[in-house]
Scaffold this motif. Sequence first.
Motif, mmCIF file in Angstrom:
data_model
loop_
_atom_site.group_PDB
_atom_site.id
_atom_site.type_symbol
_atom_site.label_atom_id
_atom_site.label_comp_id
_atom_site.label_asym_id
_atom_site.label_seq_id
_atom_site.Cartn_x
_atom_site.Cartn_y
_atom_site.Cartn_z
ATOM 1 N N PHE A 239 -10.051 34.040 -11.418
ATOM 2 C CA PHE A 239 -10.912 34.894 -12.227
ATOM 3 C C PHE A 239 -11.351 36.062 -11.346
ATOM 4 C CE2 PHE A 239 -10.935 30.726 -14.052
ATOM 5 C CZ PHE A 239 -10.852 30.973 -15.422
ATOM 6 N N ILE A 240 -10.964 37.267 -11.745
ATOM 7 C CA ILE A 240 -11.198 38.467 -10.940
ATOM 8 C C ILE A 240 -12.071 39.424 -11.746
ATOM 9 C CG2 ILE A 240 -10.058 40.401 -9.745
ATOM 10 C CD1 ILE A 240 -9.059 37.818 -8.600
ATOM 11 N N ASN A 241 -13.072 40.003 -11.108
ATOM 12 C CA ASN A 241 -13.901 40.988 -11.798
ATOM 13 C C ASN A 241 -13.128 42.279 -12.022
ATOM 14 O OD1 ASN A 241 -16.348 39.525 -12.038
ATOM 15 N ND2 ASN A 241 -16.737 39.860 -9.866
ATOM 16 N N MET A 242 -13.314 42.885 -13.198
ATOM 17 C CA MET A 242 -12.661 44.148 -13.492
ATOM 18 C C MET A 242 -13.050 45.171 -12.404
ATOM 19 S SD MET A 242 -12.767 46.442 -16.940
ATOM 20 C CE MET A 242 -12.044 45.186 -17.962
ATOM 21 N N GLY A 243 -12.061 45.929 -11.936
ATOM 22 C CA GLY A 243 -12.315 46.934 -10.903
ATOM 23 C C GLY A 243 -12.149 46.401 -9.490
ATOM 24 N N SER A 244 -12.054 45.071 -9.335
ATOM 25 C CA SER A 244 -11.865 44.473 -8.012
ATOM 26 C C SER A 244 -10.387 44.495 -7.628
ATOM 27 C CB SER A 244 -12.349 43.025 -7.995
ATOM 28 O OG SER A 244 -13.727 42.981 -8.231
ATOM 29 N N THR A 245 -10.107 44.050 -6.410
ATOM 30 C CA THR A 245 -8.719 43.949 -5.951
ATOM 31 C C THR A 245 -8.223 42.523 -6.149
ATOM 32 O OG1 THR A 245 -9.030 45.701 -4.321
ATOM 33 C CG2 THR A 245 -7.214 44.182 -3.927
ATOM 34 N N ILE A 246 -7.038 42.411 -6.751
ATOM 35 C CA ILE A 246 -6.381 41.108 -6.877
ATOM 36 C C ILE A 246 -5.577 40.909 -5.591
ATOM 37 C CG2 ILE A 246 -4.698 39.741 -8.172
ATOM 38 C CD1 ILE A 246 -5.315 41.584 -10.601
ATOM 39 N N SER B 37 3.506 29.926 -9.367
ATOM 40 C CA SER B 37 2.804 30.830 -10.283
ATOM 41 C C SER B 37 1.302 30.605 -10.243
ATOM 42 C CB SER B 37 3.286 30.620 -11.722
ATOM 43 O OG SER B 37 4.644 30.942 -11.843
ATOM 44 N N VAL B 38 0.574 31.645 -10.646
ATOM 45 C CA VAL B 38 -0.879 31.581 -10.778
ATOM 46 C C VAL B 38 -1.255 32.430 -11.992
ATOM 47 C CG1 VAL B 38 -1.271 33.548 -9.212
ATOM 48 C CG2 VAL B 38 -3.085 31.892 -9.560
ATOM 49 N N ARG B 39 -2.244 31.958 -12.758
ATOM 50 C CA ARG B 39 -2.698 32.732 -13.914
ATOM 51 C C ARG B 39 -3.943 33.506 -13.517
ATOM 52 N NH1 ARG B 39 -1.229 33.405 -18.758
ATOM 53 N NH2 ARG B 39 0.212 31.675 -18.745
ATOM 54 N N VAL B 40 -3.918 34.815 -13.751
ATOM 55 C CA VAL B 40 -5.028 35.693 -13.390
ATOM 56 C C VAL B 40 -5.760 36.128 -14.661
ATOM 57 C CG1 VAL B 40 -5.650 37.933 -12.387
ATOM 58 C CG2 VAL B 40 -3.905 36.522 -11.290
ATOM 59 N N HIS B 41 -7.078 35.925 -14.661
ATOM 60 C CA HIS B 41 -7.933 36.372 -15.767
ATOM 61 C C HIS B 41 -8.828 37.483 -15.224
ATOM 62 C CE1 HIS B 41 -6.873 32.742 -18.056
ATOM 63 N NE2 HIS B 41 -7.055 32.083 -16.928
ATOM 64 N N ILE B 42 -8.939 38.567 -15.968
ATOM 65 C CA ILE B 42 -9.808 39.668 -15.554
ATOM 66 C C ILE B 42 -11.144 39.523 -16.283
ATOM 67 C CG2 ILE B 42 -10.065 42.176 -15.414
ATOM 68 C CD1 ILE B 42 -7.712 40.990 -13.749
ATOM 69 N N LEU B 43 -12.223 39.436 -15.503
ATOM 70 C CA LEU B 43 -13.563 39.286 -16.078
ATOM 71 C C LEU B 43 -14.116 40.660 -16.412
ATOM 72 C CD1 LEU B 43 -15.027 36.732 -13.523
ATOM 73 C CD2 LEU B 43 -14.212 36.238 -15.816
ATOM 74 N N ASN B 44 -14.662 40.772 -17.603
ATOM 75 C CA ASN B 44 -15.272 42.030 -18.033
ATOM 76 C C ASN B 44 -16.776 41.780 -18.068
ATOM 77 O OD1 ASN B 44 -15.901 44.450 -19.088
ATOM 78 N ND2 ASN B 44 -14.779 44.208 -20.996
ATOM 79 N N GLY B 45 -17.481 42.132 -16.994
ATOM 80 C CA GLY B 45 -18.885 41.754 -16.881
ATOM 81 C C GLY B 45 -18.945 40.271 -16.688
ATOM 82 N N GLU B 46 -19.743 39.572 -17.492
ATOM 83 C CA GLU B 46 -19.836 38.119 -17.306
ATOM 84 C C GLU B 46 -18.894 37.369 -18.232
ATOM 85 O OE1 GLU B 46 -23.859 36.918 -19.334
ATOM 86 O OE2 GLU B 46 -24.079 38.710 -18.127
#
Length: 110
Positions: A17-24, A96-105
Amino acid sequence: MYVTEPITEILGSPELFINMGSTINLTCIVQYAPEPPPNIVWSQNSEVINFDSPRGGISLVTEKGFITTSRLLIQKAGQGDSGLYTCTPSNANSASVRVHILNGEYFILQ
């Protein structure tokens, strides 16, 4: 004589779970291969990642050796960066890994 199978893994949990705007930052490790993989391909949702795409901000660092490390960095993560990322060495199984982008909380499932 022991024959070991090459092992490919992406560090961390299978769901990120990655915050929007962060680096993956995804790190793929290949070990026990008879030789370092000549080639490692990264894909997102089964599409090979294009490092020359207009999106920009995508880089790859690969260090070959007894243990080969391939690090995929994607800057300024946005909704289009969510999905299933796969690291495929040319001489070992993929991981593999599944990446979810968090938009705020909240996060948006795709």
